[in-house]
Design a protein around this motif. Structure first.
Motif, mmCIF file in Angstrom:
data_model
loop_
_atom_site.group_PDB
_atom_site.id
_atom_site.type_symbol
_atom_site.label_atom_id
_atom_site.label_comp_id
_atom_site.label_asym_id
_atom_site.label_seq_id
_atom_site.Cartn_x
_atom_site.Cartn_y
_atom_site.Cartn_z
ATOM 1 N N GLN A 8 0.873 -1.152 0.000
ATOM 2 C CA GLN A 8 0.000 0.000 0.000
ATOM 3 C C GLN A 8 0.915 1.206 0.000
ATOM 4 O OE1 GLN A 8 -1.643 -1.203 3.656
ATOM 5 N NE2 GLN A 8 -3.566 -1.897 2.794
ATOM 6 N N MET A 36 -3.674 -0.470 -3.632
ATOM 7 C CA MET A 36 -2.634 -1.074 -4.441
ATOM 8 C C MET A 36 -3.037 -2.424 -5.011
ATOM 9 S SD MET A 36 -0.153 0.885 -4.941
ATOM 10 C CE MET A 36 0.783 -0.430 -5.633
ATOM 11 N N VAL A 37 -2.651 -3.486 -4.389
ATOM 12 C CA VAL A 37 -2.828 -4.813 -4.966
ATOM 13 C C VAL A 37 -3.791 -5.642 -4.130
ATOM 14 C CG1 VAL A 37 -0.504 -4.777 -5.896
ATOM 15 C CG2 VAL A 37 -0.906 -5.821 -3.691
ATOM 16 N N ALA A 53 -1.732 -3.442 -9.640
ATOM 17 C CA ALA A 53 -1.773 -2.104 -9.056
ATOM 18 C C ALA A 53 -2.795 -1.233 -9.775
ATOM 19 C CB ALA A 53 -0.383 -1.460 -9.140
ATOM 20 N N ARG A 121 3.561 4.595 -6.044
ATOM 21 C CA ARG A 121 2.696 3.417 -5.954
ATOM 22 C C ARG A 121 3.260 2.271 -6.785
ATOM 23 N NH1 ARG A 121 -1.489 6.925 -6.957
ATOM 24 N NH2 ARG A 121 -2.049 5.904 -8.910
ATOM 25 N N GLN A 122 3.778 2.599 -7.955
ATOM 26 C CA GLN A 122 4.367 1.558 -8.806
ATOM 27 C C GLN A 122 5.601 0.947 -8.152
ATOM 28 O OE1 GLN A 122 4.558 4.230 -12.315
ATOM 29 N NE2 GLN A 122 3.574 2.570 -13.429
ATOM 30 N N ALA A 125 4.574 -1.384 -5.405
ATOM 31 C CA ALA A 125 4.105 -2.654 -5.967
ATOM 32 C C ALA A 125 5.282 -3.495 -6.437
ATOM 33 C CB ALA A 125 3.152 -2.388 -7.128
#
Length: 464
Positions: A8, A36-37, A53, A121-122, A125
């Motif tokens: 997250q 996120m995931v 993501a 965020r990437q 992930a």
């Protein structure tokens, strides 16, 4: 292996402005649940995590996100926001942190920028961490993490084999300016690492997943276990092995990157990242005590946008970098040269890397050829660049062209001769970053051309 966690991270909720009922709640603005995931039980590898993501669309529905290039952000008129407060009060609430970026309130891009947050965020992930913050360079990511975790007078245990800039930061600059002391150890000697940790004083253990330039492989699970038993935070530089290794999944607390290298891939951007717990990233953005916010290694939004479009094909690139490096190492070894590559079975940590690595990404895109002396190393590289165009003499790595440098006099030049000898850096060690431009047969024929021409002109190659 460490318990898996759901990544997250820093997020922007994609709305122009939040509604009234969203303006209260959790003040940990770095962390937004379910952004996120899916649950970590479905986390298979970095590519799967990236695919799961959240996708950021452009302002008008473009499949690519828009660039928020503003350095500062206005406070919207109250009637446009549906919030019954006067504009100056809204500004005060934003600046105090009461209205936060996770609700789409921004003030100044040195603090947080929506485009840079998306790249964060990437990166979270990619590394399987709760949060990430992207910086203007790799060394700024490293230095701010150390400063945040150590403070004045702290103690660090670090690998004796590090990138020259990191080694200089720990051995000279931080000692002089902050009284942060570092004990350098052979990271492969677990007893030495354990004995170097001073309970109550040592704040962090720092090492590279794949050492620059020797390609020694760190036993991340065991090193993390040793550190955690003594209350020490583990920071791993994963610049050499994105996609290949996931240190946070193996027990590390914080992962840092020089995005400049493999993640960028184009040799045209300087950038870095801090990936770790949301609490750490939040603390690093604190207005009174945050090293990231107050030292200001700000990433430009246009840079973040450019990088966010490259990360989706990082997995494909890393697989080809690794495939080429393995092929080069195997063929160069047959020519009688001393090759160092963790994909070769004779590498002392081959099985260790194999046991930790994410499936199908290979053993990395870096190999080394030990020419024993700097003179031979320079002649070797000159022939490869000027005689056959096999690669380019340059100090970085992760480029689509093959790059070569004599580490002892370049990327590890900050270390003195004794330090290099202890770290196992030979004066003639040539670090080769395997590119993927052209066909392999084409590039190998160029290598052979340079090899035989150099043999004819002086026979400077040493054969085992």
């Amino acid at each position: 292996m460490a318990e898996t966690k759901t990544p997250q991270a820093l997020v922007c909720n994609g709305k122009k402005r939040a509604q009234q009922n969203e303006l209260n709640g959790n003040h940990d603005f770095i962390l937004v649940k379910n952004a996120m995931v899916p649950p970590s039980s479905v986390w298979e590898d970095p590519a799967a995590a990236l695919a799961a993501a959240r996708h950021e669309f452009g302002e008008h529905g473009g499949v690519n996100m828009s660039i928020e290039a503003s350095a500062m952000f206005t406070v919207m008129e109250p009637e446009n926001m549906g919030i019954p407060v006067v504009e100056p009060e809204t500004m005060r609430r934003i600046l105090s942190g009461e209205l936060r970026p996770d609700r789409d309130f921004f003030t100044y891009s040195r603090h947080l920028n929506p485009t840079v947050m998306n790249l964060g965020r990437q990166m979270a992930a990619l590394e399987g961490t709760e949060a990430a913050y992207c910086t203007a360079s790799g060394i700024s990511a490293i230095s701010t993490v150390i400063l945040q975790l150590c403070g004045s007078g702290g103690h660090v245990v670090a690998s004796m084999t590090l990138c020259g800039g990191t080694h200089a930061l720990l051995s000279h600059f931080l000692r002089r300016t902050c009284n942060i002391k570092t004990t350098f150890v052979d990271i492969g000697d677990l007893d030495a690492v354990k004995n170097s940790i001073v309970e109550g004083q040592t704040k962090l253990l720092f090492f590279e997943s794949l050492a620059n330039p020797t390609l020694a492989v760190a036993n991340i699970p065991e090193l993390s276990r040793i550190a955690h038993e003594k209350g020490v935070t583990v920071v791993v530089d994963n610049t050499f092995a994105p996609m290949i290794l996931s240190p946070a999944r193996l027990g590390a607390d914080v992962v840092v990157h020089s995005i400049t290298k493999f993640i960028c891939g184009g040799g045209d951007i300087i950038a870095g990242a801090v990936c770790g717990p949301a609490s750490l990233v939040t603390s690093m953005m604190d207005t009174q005590y945050g090293a990231l916010l107050l030292l200001g290694p700000t990433m430009n939004a246009k840079v973040a946008h450019e990088l966010s479009e490259r990360i989706p094909h990082l997995g494909l690139r890393m697989k080809e970098h690794s495939r080429r490096a393995m092929a080069y190492a195997t063929n160069i070894k047959k020519l009688g040269l001393k090759v160092i590559y963790p994909g070769l079975e004779e590498h002392p940590q081959h099985e260790l890397l194999k046991s930790m690595a994410n499936k199908d990404y290979g053993f990395g895109g870096i190999l080394c050829v030990d020419m024993e002396t700097e003179e031979k190393a320079n002649r070797f590289m000159q022939h490869l660049q000027n005689c056959s165009q096999f690669g380019l003499m340059a100090v970085s790595l992760g480029y689509y062209e093959t790059l070569m440098s004599c580490s002892g006099s370049t990327t590890s030049g900050e270390m003195d001769p004794e330090e290099k000898a202890v770290a196992g850096i030979s004066p003639g060690l040539v670090r080769i970053s395997a590119g993927y431009l052209g066909t392999f047969s084409q590039k190998w024929s160029q290598f052979e051309k340079a090899f035989y021409k150099m043999q004819e002109s002086g026979g400077l190659f040493h054969k085992n």
